[in-house]
Design an enzyme around this catalytic site. Structure first.
Site, short mmCIF file in Angstrom:
data_model
loop_
_atom_site.label_atom_id
_atom_site.label_comp_id
_atom_site.label_asym_id
_atom_site.label_seq_id
_atom_site.Cartn_x
_atom_site.Cartn_y
_atom_site.Cartn_z
N SER A 26 -87.20 -17.39 44.99
CA SER A 26 -88.05 -18.58 44.99
C SER A 26 -89.53 -18.19 44.98
O SER A 26 -90.04 -17.59 45.93
CB SER A 26 -87.77 -19.43 46.23
OG SER A 26 -88.81 -20.39 46.37
N ASP A 70 -86.19 -23.82 35.69
CA ASP A 70 -86.48 -25.25 35.51
C ASP A 70 -85.94 -25.78 34.17
O ASP A 70 -85.98 -26.98 33.91
CB ASP A 70 -87.99 -25.50 35.55
CG ASP A 70 -88.52 -25.34 36.97
OD1 ASP A 70 -87.72 -25.45 37.91
OD2 ASP A 70 -89.73 -25.12 37.12
N ARG A 128 -102.00 -24.05 41.43
CA ARG A 128 -102.65 -22.88 42.03
C ARG A 128 -104.15 -22.87 41.74
O ARG A 128 -104.94 -22.40 42.56
CB ARG A 128 -101.97 -21.61 41.52
CG ARG A 128 -100.56 -21.42 42.16
CD ARG A 128 -99.70 -20.49 41.34
NE ARG A 128 -98.43 -20.16 41.97
CZ ARG A 128 -97.31 -20.88 41.92
NH1 ARG A 128 -97.30 -22.04 41.28
NH2 ARG A 128 -96.20 -20.46 42.50
#
Ligand code: S3P
Length: 747
Positions: free
Chosen positions: A472, A621, A330
């Site tokens: 998500s 994750d 980002r």
């Protein structure tokens, strides 16, 4: 026999390219008859003796009669004269194509000859070749894995384009279509200029008095650079003159760049010189990855493996884990579209974040670094991105592709994004669909809504309110990013909270983003202002060290300055619930993100739990590593509500089940989770896993999780396909080895 594609194929000219294509046509029986016309009788006689043609001529007219495919495979400057002769024999149903390296002049020649162009005329250019020439140099695999560019004209019929595409695809080539002008510009840079430079360099050396010495002592650099100067002079003479305008522009660009680097050397401007060289090196490395991608896609071959031998491991030390992947991505994206400069520290120099960085360089953003985690981005503002000259390669990175989908839909230019074997299997419709609702033109051109992603620019986007069907952060972020350019308000409601780095960082860049309950809202049309971004250490990478310490007796590991954004700390909570001795110390804020030092000690063994579903998005994750912890725990661990794990870099439920079972663990996959019967016993630190060779399926987090299991293995563990560890944690083996787990790497 299946029906041949063509009845009669006539080659005019029969050198390397023509004879290679004829080999494929013969081998695959793509035509009932293949003939050729060549200037020299010997050439067609040789071709006939090789079984490549049935008839040879020196007169092109004799060759093209009743042919349904005519292929001009001769030096480009001979095109007009040949077309003049054969034009009366080109029927309505004849496909006429060529293989020349320039296209503008071929089209000009055809216009002069035909007046109005026949609909079967589709110029083409296989981007394959060699410095060797002639019918004997041809080979059937010359085009395999290469690109063939077709440049259909307004007059070209779809059936002709389609049949030619089929022919070239049969050679194993990838067919792409572009305009004649684009083709000539692109080729001037990628092929014609390098050839011109190679010829020119050798010419420069041969004109020197001491040229013998130069050739005698010339080393690999000269050899590599000058290889293509051994190509056919007639052919290149023709190309240089045929594509004169585009080549002259490319030469001008080269001269400017050469003058610049000359000045930097003359002025001993070390910093800038270094910058130019580093930028070139990283672009070249990126190109290597793009080339490698094809190999991985074709052969799925394993490029690296880890081996961990059994011993009494210890796991101790204080470590700085590399930068957060999500934040690093980002920082580049937002820094690029901001006004002014953005300075990033702690940037993750892993392949995924580097793919994002390269993509923005490809779109004209000047980015310095990364060097020791520092990156300086000279933002171009909301409308400053430029069209990349080729497809953007996103490697293994789903984050890059999904977030960029949102940004690119709003640009004034078209783009294509590709990825490696793993990314090419990942679902992209989840982001494409809401973007289409906003007015975007985006296609997932893979077989199952998968990459490549193709985007048509110059669309007017409108804000939407979108209810996310899955938790998500990538989809949420992609929509919000498109919203920056959309008319009105864009809002996204999430079923569960997901990582909020996009929202936080947009605010840090001065953009107004509202979070109310589960809904995030922004209004298009604003701007971002460059800022300083401090990237925290990645909690997802730190997780391997947390689990490693949690399953190792007497371990004591401190991980400094790790990001503890509350949308990411599920792993700490879950390990705590399993009984791990884990403490979060010295919590502070750095660059808008909370960070802390995390200490984990192997003082008590773990117990199995039912993982609370509200923790799932917060640890999404980290599950592969947590499954290893669960295997070492006493009793059952049950995970539910985690179907998303099946669409990560691999199907992380199935791949972990396969590996853990091979290592002697009783575990069962479920549609949305897993049940693991932990083999641990309270107070007992003896080995849990038996020796095995396991497949990571080129998934970085799977590879690192099985590595950590090595701490409690009774026998040797071999993990295949570990090269992708470099995508998120390039120093993993180095730090793990420092902590006391010995991982041997075999490339
Ligand atoms: C990420 C979001 C998550 C995560 C990925 C990084 C991000 O993916 O798994 O590693 O940076 O936004 P999903 O959005 O698919 O859950």
């Amino acid at each position: 026999m299946t029906q041949a594609l063509f009845k009669k194929v006539a080659f005019i000219g029969f050198g390397l390219i023509g004879s290679s294509l004829a080999r494929v046509i013969q081998q695959q029986k793509l035509a009932e008859q293949v003939v050729a016309s060549t200037r020299s009788i010997k050439t067609w006689q040789d071709a006939k003796a090789l079984g490549l043609i049935t008839h040879g001529y020196t007169d092109p007219v004799a060759a093209v009669e009743h042919a349904d495919l005519v292929i001009l495979a001769l030096p480009v400057q001979a095109t007009q004269a040949v077309l003049q002769r054969i034009a009366p024999y080109i029927g309505d149903q004849t496909i006429l194509t060529d293989v020349g390296s320039t296209k503008g002049n071929v089209v000009e020649a055809a216009k002069k000859v035909f007046g109005s162009l026949p609909e079967g005329f589709v110029p083409g250019h296989p981007i394959a070749g060699s410095e060797h020439t002639g019918v004997h140099a041809g080979k059937a695999d010359l085009f395999a894995g290469h690109k063939v560019i077709l440049t259909p004209l307004e007059s070209s019929a779809p059936w002709a384009v389609q049949q030619l595409t089929q022919l070239w695809q049969a050679t194993g080539a990838e067919v792409v279509c572009m305009s004649v002008q684009k083709h000539d510009e692109v080729l001037a840079h990628t092929s014609h200029l390098p050839h011109l430079m190679a010829f020119n360099l050798v010419a420069q050396f041969t004109s020197r008095q001491d040229n013998l010495d130069i050739f005698r002592y010339a080393a690999g650099g000269f050899r590599d650079f000058s290889r293509i100067a051994a190509s056919d002079p007639q052919m290149w003479h023709d190309i240089f003159l045929s594509n004169k305008d585009a080549i002259l522009k490319a030469v001008d660009g080269f001269e400017t760049q050469l003058q610049q680097i000359r000045r930097l050397i003359e002025q001993e401007d070390s910093n800038h010189l270094m910058q130019v060289l580093q930028d070139a090196q990283s672009a070249r490395q990126h190109f290597n990855h793009m080339l490698k991608k094809n190999t991985v896609l074709e052969k799925e071959h394993v490029t690296q493996q880890f081996t961990i031998l059994p011993k009494k491991h210890h796991f101790k030390g204080t470590f700085t884990i590399p930068g957060d992947k999500s934040v690093s991505h980002r920082s580049i994206m937002f820094g690029s579209i901001a006004e002014g400069t953005t300075n990033v520290t702690g940037f993750l120099e892993g392949e995924d974040a580097l793919a994002t960085l390269q993509a923005f360089k490809d779109m004209g953003v000047h980015i310095e670094g990364p060097k020791d985690g520092k990156v300086t981005i000279h933002g171009v503002g909301m409308s400053g991105l430029k069209a990349p000259t080729q497809a953007l390669y996103m490697g293994n990175s789903g984050t890059s592709m999904r977030l960029l989908s949102g940004m690119l839909c709003a640009q004034q230019f078209d783009t294509v994004m590709t990825g490696d074997a793993s990314l090419s299997k990942r679902p992209m419709e989840r982001i494409a669909k809401p973007l289409r609702d906003m007015g975007a033109q985006i296609q997932t051109t893979g077989e199952k809504g998968t990459p490549p992603v193709s985007i048509t620019g110059q669309q007017v986007l409108k804000g939407i309110h979108y209810q996310l069907p899955m938790a998500s952060a990538q989809v949420k972020s992609g929509i919000l990013l498109a919203g920056l350019w959309a008319q009105g308000e864009t809002s996204v409601a999430e079923p569960e909270p997901t990582r909020d780095h996009t929202e936080r960082m947009l605010r840090a860049f001065g953009y107004d983003v509202k979070t109310e309950g589960n809904t995030i809202t922004l209004t298009g049309g604003g701007k971002l202002v460059g800022t300083d971004i401090q990237v925290p250490s990645d909690i997802s990478s730190a997780a391997f060290f947390m689990v490693g310490a949690a399953i190792c007796e007497d371990s004591d590991v401190t991980l400094e300055a790790v990001g503890i954004n509350p949308t990411r700390t599920g792993v700490i909570e879950i390990l705590k619930q399993m009984g791990a001795d884990i403490s979060v110390n010295n919590a502070r804020i750095a660059g808008g993100e909370p960070i802390a030092d995390i200490r984990i000690r192997g003082t008590r063994t773990l117990k199995g739990i039912h993982i609370p579903e509200d923790q799932v998005p917060l640890a999404i994750d980290e599950f592969p590593a947590l499954f290893v912890a669960a295997s070492c725990a006493e009793g059952q661990t049950v995970l539910t509500g985690a179907a998303e794990l099946r669409v990560k870099e691999s199907d992380r439920i199935q791949v972990m089940v396969d590996g853990l079972q091979a290592m002697g663990i009783d575990c069962t996959p479920t549609p949305d989770g897993i049940v693991i019967e932990g083999k641990g016993q309270s107070g007992d630190w003896s080995p849990i896993f038996k020796g095995a060779e396991v497949q990571s399926h080129h998934d970085h987090r799977i590879a690192m999780s099985f590595s950590i299991a090595g701490i409690r293995a009774a026998e040797k563990i071999v993990i295949h396909g570990t090269e992708t560890v470099a995508t998120s944690f390039p120093t993993f083996t180095q730090l793990a080895n420092e902590a006391g787990l010995t991982i041997d790497t075999v490339d």
